[in-house]
Write an enzyme that holds these catalytic residues in place. Structure first.
Site, mmCIF file in Angstrom:
data_model
loop_
_atom_site.group_PDB
_atom_site.id
_atom_site.type_symbol
_atom_site.label_atom_id
_atom_site.label_comp_id
_atom_site.label_asym_id
_atom_site.label_seq_id
_atom_site.Cartn_x
_atom_site.Cartn_y
_atom_site.Cartn_z
ATOM 1 N N ILE A 114 0.690 -1.066 0.012
ATOM 2 C CA ILE A 114 -0.066 -0.063 -0.047
ATOM 3 C C ILE A 114 0.895 1.194 0.061
ATOM 4 C CG2 ILE A 114 -1.795 1.275 1.525
ATOM 5 C CD1 ILE A 114 -2.873 -1.381 2.176
ATOM 6 N N GLU A 174 -10.815 6.384 6.515
ATOM 7 C CA GLU A 174 -11.982 5.881 5.486
ATOM 8 C C GLU A 174 -11.573 4.699 4.966
ATOM 9 O OE1 GLU A 174 -15.341 5.971 3.982
ATOM 10 O OE2 GLU A 174 -14.772 8.074 3.720
ATOM 11 N N VAL A 199 -12.559 0.683 6.435
ATOM 12 C CA VAL A 199 -13.737 -0.203 6.332
ATOM 13 C C VAL A 199 -13.837 -0.580 4.610
ATOM 14 C CG1 VAL A 199 -16.246 -0.205 6.292
ATOM 15 C CG2 VAL A 199 -15.138 0.921 7.917
ATOM 16 N N THR A 223 0.593 0.679 7.773
ATOM 17 C CA THR A 223 1.024 -0.605 8.440
ATOM 18 C C THR A 223 -0.273 -1.556 9.039
ATOM 19 O OG1 THR A 223 1.503 -0.080 10.778
ATOM 20 C CG2 THR A 223 3.287 0.189 9.043
ATOM 21 N N ASP A 265 -12.148 -9.752 11.325
ATOM 22 C CA ASP A 265 -11.660 -8.581 10.492
ATOM 23 C C ASP A 265 -13.363 -7.881 10.164
ATOM 24 O OD1 ASP A 265 -9.756 -6.815 9.001
ATOM 25 O OD2 ASP A 265 -10.995 -7.525 7.230
ATOM 26 N N LYS A 299 -14.355 -3.812 11.307
ATOM 27 C CA LYS A 299 -14.935 -2.853 10.399
ATOM 28 C C LYS A 299 -16.527 -2.508 10.959
ATOM 29 C CE LYS A 299 -12.657 -4.346 6.376
ATOM 30 N NZ LYS A 299 -12.689 -5.081 5.084
#
Length: 818
Positions: free
Chosen positions: A476, A607, A610, A556, A679, A683
Site C-alpha cells: 500500500i 476512510e 472499512v 501498516t 476482520d 469494520k
C-alpha cells in the site's frame, strides 16, 4: 546626490570588494554624483569585541586574534591597491594597528574595557576598511577621498549607542561636502562627541551613517547594499519561499525592522523619513536586481500584508489583580518604573476588563523587570489587590505587517485560522489602532512553523505545501508513493498543492529529508539510509521538524504504530491511515483520539479502514450531519470473503476456493483470520461508532461458519486438511441456498445498536446477490432511504484502491488547511 552604503558581508573579502569597485565605477562613468559608506570587513567588529573581552579578563589569547586582524587588513590592501598608492596606505595601517595593539594591552593591564574604550576599539574596523577601499577606488580611476565620520557626525557621550546632534551634524556634513569635491568614502558606525571622544551609533549603525549623510546633503536617494535581494516577505533562513517586497512605505519598513528584519537598522529610517528621501535596498551580489524601494508613497491597491517578521526570543510579564480595575494611573506607574530602569518594552497588551496588563521584554531583562514592577506595586501586593508578577519565557513574537490591512476585513481571522490549524497557540495578541501590524506571542518552538503557515496564507495562497511522514512502504505504501509522484505536477498546477514526502520508514530503516525526498528513487534512498528504524525516534523527529501542514500516514497493520497516534495528534499533526487497530480497539481509545483531533484542530481520517477506497464512512457521516436517521446498516465488508462466496459455485469445492483466495493474496496467511469474521467485526465496530453507538468488539455476535476441527488445527496445512474434510458441509449449505434460488454471502448487520455477523443467503432481487469478484457492498437504510436503500459497491481491497483512498484523504486534509 546618491548615498551608497555597503555592509560587512559585502566587503568580506578582496574579491567581494572588487565587485563593489565595479559597481562604483559604473556609477562614476554614468556621471552620477555619490558618496559611499562602508562597514568594517565581515566579522571584524565581532573579532574586536572578542579581543577586548579576552584582554579585559586577563587572557593573553587576545594576541592571536589581533595578529589575524593585522594580517587580514594588510593582505586586503595589497590585493586591492597597486604601486605607488600602496606605499602610502601600508604605513597608515601599521600606525593604526600599533595604536590598537597598545590599546588592547592597556585593557589587559587594567582588566577593564569601559563603554568609552570599547567605542574607540571598535572604530578601527570601519577606519581600516573605508581607508583601504578609498585608495582602492583611486587605484581604479575613481577620484575618491577617505572621510573619517568623526569629523562630521556629532553625538552625546552615551557610549555604545550615542544620540546624534542632528542640527550640528547636518551643518558639518554640508560644510565639509561643499569644500571637498572628491567622492567621499565615509566610515560607517562611528561618530564623535563634542569633545572629540570616539562614539558609536549602535550595531547596524553604518546604515544610520548613510541616512544622516542623505539628510545632511538633501540627497535624491539612499542605497543600502547588502547580501540579499532587498527586504523579503519573511526571513529566508526560516521561510524558504520568501521573496522580495518591491515597494513599501517608511512605516511598513519601520515595523519590519522593529520585528527583526535584519536588512534595515531601525534608526536608519528616521532622518530619511524626515527629509522624505527614498531608500533602495539592493544586493551587492546581484546588482542588476531592482531590490526594494522604500518611500512615503502608499500603494492602496497593493497587498494587505506586506511582510511577516518575528522576534526570536522574548519574555512575557503579566501583572494582574482585582485592584487594577477602574483605577487610573496603574499603567502609567508600571511603564514609568520600567522606563526609569531603562528596560525596553517590545509589546504591550491589555484586556478591556482592565484586570491585567502583559508586556514583552528581552529575556535578559525579565528578572530585573519583574523586580522593578514588584517594587513599584509592593503595597498593592501586600494588600492582595495585585498578584505576583507572572513571567513566561521561551516565547517568540510573530507579526504580520501592512498599511493596507486596515482597509480589508478578515485579515486577523485568516491569521488566527492559519495558526490554529497548525496547532500554534496565541499566548498574547497586540494590535495598534493604526492597524499597521498584528502581533502574536507564541511558544518559541513554533516560530518557524508559524512563519511558514502565515507566509503561505498571505503570500502563497495559490499554493499550499503539505509535508508527509509515512510509516509502512510495502504494497500500500509503495503504491501510494507512486500515485503521489505521478500526480505531483497536476496537484501543483491545478489544485495549488505542493506535496512533499519528508520522512519514510519501513521495518528496518528510516529516512528524513527536510526539503523533500526524491520520489523517483525513494526505495534506493531508504535502503541506503544509515538510521535504523525506531518508532519513538521517528515520531519525535517528525515533531521536532515542526513543519506547517504536517500529515502522518500509517500504512501498516501494526498495533505498535497506533500507540503513537495520541502523541502525534496532540502535536497538532493530522493522521490518515488504513490501519484499523486504533479505531476498532477500545471505545475509550477511539473517543480519545477523536477528541484529541478535535481539540487540536487537526484531522484524523480512516476512510480506508472499512472499504479501502470506497466512500463508506464519509457517506455515513454526510447522512448523519444532514439530519438523516440510520435505521440499519448491512454490508459485505470483507474482500476475501466476498471473493470466496462469489466463486463458490456448483462444481467447485469450498476448500479449493479458499486456497485460490490465499494464493491470490486476498486472505491473510492464515485464512481463519478472514473466515472467523474477526476482520469484519473490526469494520462493523467502526461503522457502529461512526453511527453513534458506543460498541466494543465483544458486543458484536459472530456466527461461526467454521467447523471446530478447522478452528483447532495447529497449522495452516492442518487447517486445509480439516477444511477438505468439511467440503461436504459447505456444499450442503450452498445447495440449500441454490435450491431456493439464492446465493451465500457473509454479511455484517447493525440495527438498533446491535451488531451481528453471519452467513446468509439472498435472492436475485437483493443487491448482495449481484456481487462478483472481491467487491464490497454497503447498504444504508435510513429515514430518507427507506423504500430504496442507499447502496455503495466497489472493490473493497487491493493496494491501488486503498492507496488511492489514503491519497484522497491527504487532499482532503490539504483542503481543510487552506
Amino acid at each position: 546626490m546618491k548615498v551608497l552604503k555597503f555592509g560587512g558581508s559585502s566587503v568580506g573579502t578582496p574579491a567581494r570588494i572588487k565587485g563593489i569597485l565595479a559597481i562604483l565605477k559604473d556609477y562614476y562613468e554614468r556621471g552620477d554624483t555619490f558618496t559611499v559608506v562602508f562597514s568594517a570587513f565581515g566579522g571584524v567588529t565581532d573579532a574586536l569585541i572578542e579581543m577586548s573581552e579576552l584582554a579585559a579578563s586577563g587572557e593573553d589569547t587576545y594576541m592571536p586574534l589581533y595578529e589575524t586582524f593585522h594580517k587580514r587588513h594588510l593582505e586586503a590592501a595589497k590585493a586591492l591597491i597597486g604601486a605607488p598608492l600602496i606605499d602610502t596606505v601600508l604605513p597608515v595601517l601599521e600606525d593604526n594597528h600599533t595604536v590598537l595593539k597598545n590599546l588592547l594591552y592597556g585593557i589587559y593591564l587594567v582588566r577593564e574595557a569601559s563603554a568609552r574604550t570599547m567605542d574607540y576599539v571598535l572604530s578601527f574596523g570601519e577606519r581600516n576598511s573605508a581607508y583601504i577601499i578609498a585608495y582602492a577606488m583611486q587605484d581604479s580611476g575613481i577620484p575618491a577621498s577617505f572621510l573619517d565620520a568623526r569629523k562630521i557626525i556629532k553625538t552625546d557621550k552615551n557610549f555604545g549607542a550615542a544620540k546624534v546632534d542632528f542640527e550640528l551634524t547636518y551643518q558639518k556634513i554640508y560644510a565639509y561636502y561643499t569644500k571637498n569635491s572628491e567622492i567621499q568614502v565615509v566610515t560607517g558606525f562611528i561618530a564623535s562627541a563634542k569633545g572629540g571622544l570616539t562614539t558609536t551609533l549602535g550595531r547596524g549603525g553604518s546604515d544610520y551613517t548613510a541616512s544622516l549623510l542623505g539628510a545632511g546633503l538633501n540627497a535624491d536617494q539612499i542605497e543600502i547594499w547588502t547580501d540579499v535581494d532587498g527586504v523579503l516577505t519573511c526571513d529566508p533562513r526560516k521561510v524558504k519561499r520568501a521573496f522580495t517586497i518591491p515597494t513599501m512605505t517608511y512605516a511598513e519598513a519601520m515595523e519590519m525592522s522593529h520585528f527583526g528584519a535584519k536588512v534595515i537598522y531601525p534608526p536608519t529610517l528616521l532622518p530619511a523619513m524626515q527629509k522624505r528621501i527614498p531608500l533602495y535596498i539592493k544586493n551587492t551580489f546581484n546588482p542588476s536586481f531592482v531590490g526594494t524601494y522604500i518611500s512615503d508613497q502608499h500603494d492602496s491597491e497593493g497587498r494587505a500584508v506586506k511582510g511577516i517578521s518575528s522576534i526570536n526570543e522574548v519574555a512575557l510579564l503579566t501583572m494582574s489583580g482585582s485592584g487594577m480595575f477602574g483605577v487610573p494611573g496603574i499603567a502609567g506607574r508600571l511603564f514609568s518604573a520600567l522606563a526609569q530602569a531603562k528596560i525596553n518594552i517590545i509589546l504591550i497588551t491589555q484586556g478591556s476588563s482592565e484586570n491585567s496588563i502583559s508586556f514583552a521584554v528581552q529575556p535578559k531583562a525579565a528578572k530585573e523587570a519583574k523586580a522593578v514592577v514588584e517594587e513599584m506595586f509592593e503595597y498593592e501586593m501586600q494588600m492582595g489587590t495585585v498578584d505576583t508578577i507572572k513571567v513566561e519565557k521561551d516565547l517568540s513574537v510573530v507579526a504580520i505587517i501592512g498599511a493596507n490591512m486596515r482597509y480589508q476585513p478578515g485579515i486577523a481571522g485568516r491569521m488566527f485560522q492559519a495558526l490554529g490549524k497548525n496547532g500554534v497557540n496565541a499566548v498574547a495578541i497586540a494590535q495598534g489602532s493604526s492597524e499597521l501590524n498584528i502581533s502574536v506571542v507564541i511558544n518559541r518552538i513554533n516560530e518557524s512553523k508559524a512563519l511558514n503557515a502565515l507566509h503561505e496564507t498571505f503570500f502563497l495562497s495559490d499554493t499550499k505545501e503539505l509535508h508527509l511522514f509515512l510509516v509502512g512502504v510495502g504494497l500500500i505504501g509503495g503504491t501510494l508513493l507512486q500515485q503521489i509522484h505521478a500526480q505531483q505536477d497536476y496537484l501543483r498546477k491545478k489544485r495549488g498543492l505542493e506535496v512533499k514526502v519528508i520522512g519514510l520508514a519501513n521495518t528496518k530503516k528510516m529516512l528524513f529529508q527536510p526539503e523533500g525526498i526524491d520520489l523517483t528513487q525513494w526505495r534506493t534512498l531508504l535502503e541506503s539510509a544509515s538510521e535504523v528504524v525506531n518508532l519513538p525516534t521517528y515520531v519525535e523527529r517528525m515533531r521536532h521538524f515542526n513543519l506547517s501542514n504536517t500529515i502522518f500516514i500509517d500504512n501498516t497493520a501494526s498495533e505498535e504504530v497506533t500507540k503513537h497516534y495520541a502523541a502525534i495528534l496532540d502535536s497538532s499533526i493530522s493522521i490518515s491511515t488504513p490501519n484499523k487497530i486504533s479505531t476498532s480497539s477500545s471505545y475509550a481509545q477511539y473517543q480519545r483520539l477523536k477528541n484529541l483531533a478535535h481539540r487540536r484542530g487537526v484531522q484524523f481520517l480512516y476512510e480506508t479502514n472499512v472499504g479501502a477506497g470506497l466512500p463508506i464512512l464519509s457517506t455515513l457521516d454526510d447522512l448523519i450531519n444532514s439530519g438523516d436517521r440510520i435505521l440499519k446498516i448491512e454490508g459485505v465488508i470483507s474482500g476475501s470473503l466476498s471473493f470466496i462466496f462469489n466463486n463458490f459455485l456448483q462444481g467447485t469445492r469450498f476448500s479449493d476456493v479458499v486456497k485460490q483466495a490465499k494464493m491470490l493474496g486476498y486472505t491473510e496467511p492464515d485464512p481463519r483470520e478472514d473466515l472467523s469474521g474477526k476482520d469484519m467485526r473490526r469494520k462493523l465496530v467502526i461503522l457502529a461508532r461512526e453511527a453513534g453507538y458506543a460498541l466494543e468488539a465483544e458486543d458484536i455476535e459472530i456466527q461461526s461458519i467454521l467447523p471446530s476441527s478447522t478452528v483447532v488445527a495447529e497449522s495452516v496445512d492442518d487447517f486445509f486438511e480439516a477444511l477438505e474434510q468439511a467440503d461436504e458441509y459447505f456444499e450442503h449449505l450452498r445447495q440449500n441456498a441454490a435450491q431456493a434460488g439464492k446465493s451465500l454471502r457473509m454479511v455484517a448487520r447493525l440495527e438498533d445498536g446491535t451488531g451481528f455477523i453471519g452467513l446468509d443467503s439472498f435472492a436475485a432481487d437483493h443487491p448482495f446477490f449481484q456481487l462478483s469478484g472481491s467487491d464490497n457492498m454497503i447498504i444504508f437504510t435510513t429515514d430518507r432511504y427507506k423504500d430504496t436503500p442507499l447502496v455503495i459497491r466497489g472493490p473493497g481491497a487491493g493496494a491501488e484502491v486503498t492507496a488511492a483512498g489514503v491519497f484522497a484523504e491527504v487532499i482532503t486534509i490539504g483542503n481543510y488547511l487552506e
